[in-house]
Scaffold this motif. Structure first.
Motif, PDB file in Angstrom:
ATOM      1  N   TYR A   1      -2.000  -3.478   3.353  1.00 28.36           N
ATOM      2  CA  TYR A   1      -0.754  -2.859   3.998  1.00 28.36           C
ATOM      3  C   TYR A   1      -0.539  -4.226   5.545  1.00 28.36           C
ATOM      4  O   TYR A   1       0.189  -4.895   5.721  1.00 28.36           O
ATOM      5  CB  TYR A   1      -1.712  -1.942   4.633  1.00 28.36           C
TER       6      TYR A   1
ATOM      7  N   ARG B   1      -0.171  -7.711   4.280  1.00 29.33           N
ATOM      8  CA  ARG B   1       0.847  -7.939   3.164  1.00 29.33           C
ATOM      9  C   ARG B   1       0.853  -8.502   2.059  1.00 29.33           C
ATOM     10  O   ARG B   1       1.414  -9.126   1.743  1.00 29.33           O
ATOM     11  CB  ARG B   1       2.690  -7.896   3.497  1.00 29.33           C
TER      12      ARG B   1
ATOM     13  N   ARG C   1      -9.933   6.052  -1.760  1.00 34.75           N
ATOM     14  CA  ARG C   1      -8.369   6.057  -2.438  1.00 34.75           C
ATOM     15  C   ARG C   1      -7.690   7.089  -0.889  1.00 34.75           C
ATOM     16  O   ARG C   1      -6.777   7.108  -0.452  1.00 34.75           O
ATOM     17  CB  ARG C   1      -8.391   7.894  -3.357  1.00 34.75           C
TER      18      ARG C   1
ATOM     19  N   ASP D   1      -7.239   4.204   1.436  1.00 27.15           N
ATOM     20  CA  ASP D   1      -5.609   3.926   1.042  1.00 27.15           C
ATOM     21  C   ASP D   1      -4.775   4.545   1.613  1.00 27.15           C
ATOM     22  O   ASP D   1      -3.681   4.121   2.236  1.00 27.15           O
ATOM     23  CB  ASP D   1      -6.314   4.136   0.090  1.00 27.15           C
ATOM     24  N   VAL D   2      -4.506   6.240   1.174  1.00 31.36           N
ATOM     25  CA  VAL D   2      -3.785   6.871   1.694  1.00 31.36           C
ATOM     26  C   VAL D   2      -3.757   6.831   3.471  1.00 31.36           C
ATOM     27  O   VAL D   2      -2.337   6.997   3.411  1.00 31.36           O
ATOM     28  CB  VAL D   2      -3.740   8.627   1.434  1.00 31.36           C
ATOM     29  N   ARG D   3      -4.668   7.373   4.105  1.00 30.09           N
ATOM     30  CA  ARG D   3      -3.797   6.588   5.303  1.00 30.09           C
ATOM     31  C   ARG D   3      -3.724   5.499   6.092  1.00 30.09           C
ATOM     32  O   ARG D   3      -2.680   5.366   7.006  1.00 30.09           O
ATOM     33  CB  ARG D   3      -6.255   6.974   6.208  1.00 30.09           C
TER      34      ARG D   3
ATOM     35  N   ALA E   1      -1.974   3.223   4.082  1.00 28.38           N
ATOM     36  CA  ALA E   1      -0.557   3.439   3.064  1.00 28.38           C
ATOM     37  C   ALA E   1       0.144   3.734   4.412  1.00 28.38           C
ATOM     38  O   ALA E   1       1.338   3.671   4.894  1.00 28.38           O
ATOM     39  CB  ALA E   1      -0.652   3.608   2.338  1.00 28.38           C
ATOM     40  N   HIS E   2      -0.359   5.280   4.855  1.00 28.24           N
ATOM     41  CA  HIS E   2       0.841   5.557   5.925  1.00 28.24           C
ATOM     42  C   HIS E   2       1.028   5.487   7.083  1.00 28.24           C
ATOM     43  O   HIS E   2       2.354   5.178   7.876  1.00 28.24           O
ATOM     44  CB  HIS E   2       0.298   7.610   6.285  1.00 28.24           C
TER      45      HIS E   2
ATOM     46  N   ALA F   1       2.067   1.193   6.335  1.00 22.18           N
ATOM     47  CA  ALA F   1       3.357   1.096   5.350  1.00 22.18           C
ATOM     48  C   ALA F   1       4.227   2.170   5.249  1.00 22.18           C
ATOM     49  O   ALA F   1       4.727   1.960   3.909  1.00 22.18           O
ATOM     50  CB  ALA F   1       2.522   0.820   3.522  1.00 22.18           C
TER      51      ALA F   1
ATOM     52  N   GLY G   1       3.839   4.738   3.971  1.00 19.98           N
ATOM     53  CA  GLY G   1       3.837   6.144   3.314  1.00 19.98           C
ATOM     54  C   GLY G   1       3.437   7.078   3.603  1.00 19.98           C
ATOM     55  O   GLY G   1       4.076   7.025   4.891  1.00 19.98           O
ATOM     56  N   PRO G   2       3.669   7.910   2.723  1.00 22.10           N
ATOM     57  CA  PRO G   2       4.082   9.334   3.129  1.00 22.10           C
ATOM     58  C   PRO G   2       2.233   9.890   3.895  1.00 22.10           C
ATOM     59  O   PRO G   2       1.158   9.646   3.551  1.00 22.10           O
ATOM     60  CB  PRO G   2       3.942  10.274   1.762  1.00 22.10           C
ATOM     61  N   GLU G   3       2.520  10.849   4.588  1.00 27.24           N
ATOM     62  CA  GLU G   3       1.531  11.579   5.634  1.00 27.24           C
ATOM     63  C   GLU G   3       0.627  12.000   4.856  1.00 27.24           C
ATOM     64  O   GLU G   3       0.685  12.794   3.592  1.00 27.24           O
ATOM     65  CB  GLU G   3       1.838  12.598   6.106  1.00 27.24           C
TER      66      GLU G   3
END
Length: 182
Positions: A25, A28, A84, A87-89, A91-92, A95, A97-99
């Motif tokens: 992230y 990049r 996972r 990664d979600v956190r 990305a948010h 990058a 990404g969604p919350e």
């Protein structure tokens, strides 16, 4: 020696995870990040080899060897979920990404986590059983046998405080709301 490897592997797990997400992230470099994240299981392999070497060299299996088996079982069952989650956190945060979302169905979430805990239990018990068989000396493997009982107790407690209590609570809420509608 084994406790040092467990601590080292835990530290290495978070370093590899952090480095992979940092590459993916903020820097990049998604391909490089994915390659580093794919190396997470190598940390577990290092601990497995260290324990095998220690036992092969004649060490009596102790609670640290049983703890290493638990660490491996937990890591194999939950590593993908932890990666996972992180990664979600990342990305948010880095990058756009969604919350991160909370589980929509708490009961299903608890059952899913319990399923992973059952996998961790099975892997742990299998590793302990292999250790008992491989060493072949009950005097040197008592701690591994005790470890099976301890990890089984942890699984039972997980079931009670996780899916069982969540299911009962959800059931009460549903029956209460049906009563109010009448």
């Amino acid at each position: 020696m084994v406790i040092g490897f467990i601590i080292g592997c835990e530290i290495a797990f978070w370093i590899v995870l952090g480095l992979g997400l940092l590459l993916r992230y903020p820097l990049r470099r998604p391909t490089a990040g994915a390659v580093v994240l794919a190396g997470v299981p190598l940390v577990d392999l290092a601990l497995l080899v260290a324990c095998a070497v220690d036992l092969h060299n004649g060490a009596t299996a102790g609670s640290t060897h049983a703890l290493a088996a638990l660490y491996l079982g937990f890591s194999l069952a939950f590593a993908h979920t932890v990666v996972r989650w992180a990664d979600v956190r990342f990305a948010h945060r880095f990058a756009g990404g969604p919350e991160p979302e909370k589980p929509a169905n708490r009961r299903a979430h608890e059952w899913r986590l319990f399923g992973l805990a059952a996998i961790a239990w099975a892997v742990t018990c299998a590793l302990l059983a292999v250790g008992i068989w491989w060493i072949g000396d009950p005097a040197r493997t008592a701690a591994l046998k005790n470890g099976m009982g301890q990890v089984s107790m942890v699984l039972v407690i997980w079931f009670v405080v996780g899916p069982l209590l969540t299911s009962n609570t959800s059931g009460r809420k549903q029956s209460t709301s049906k009563t109010k509608r009448r």
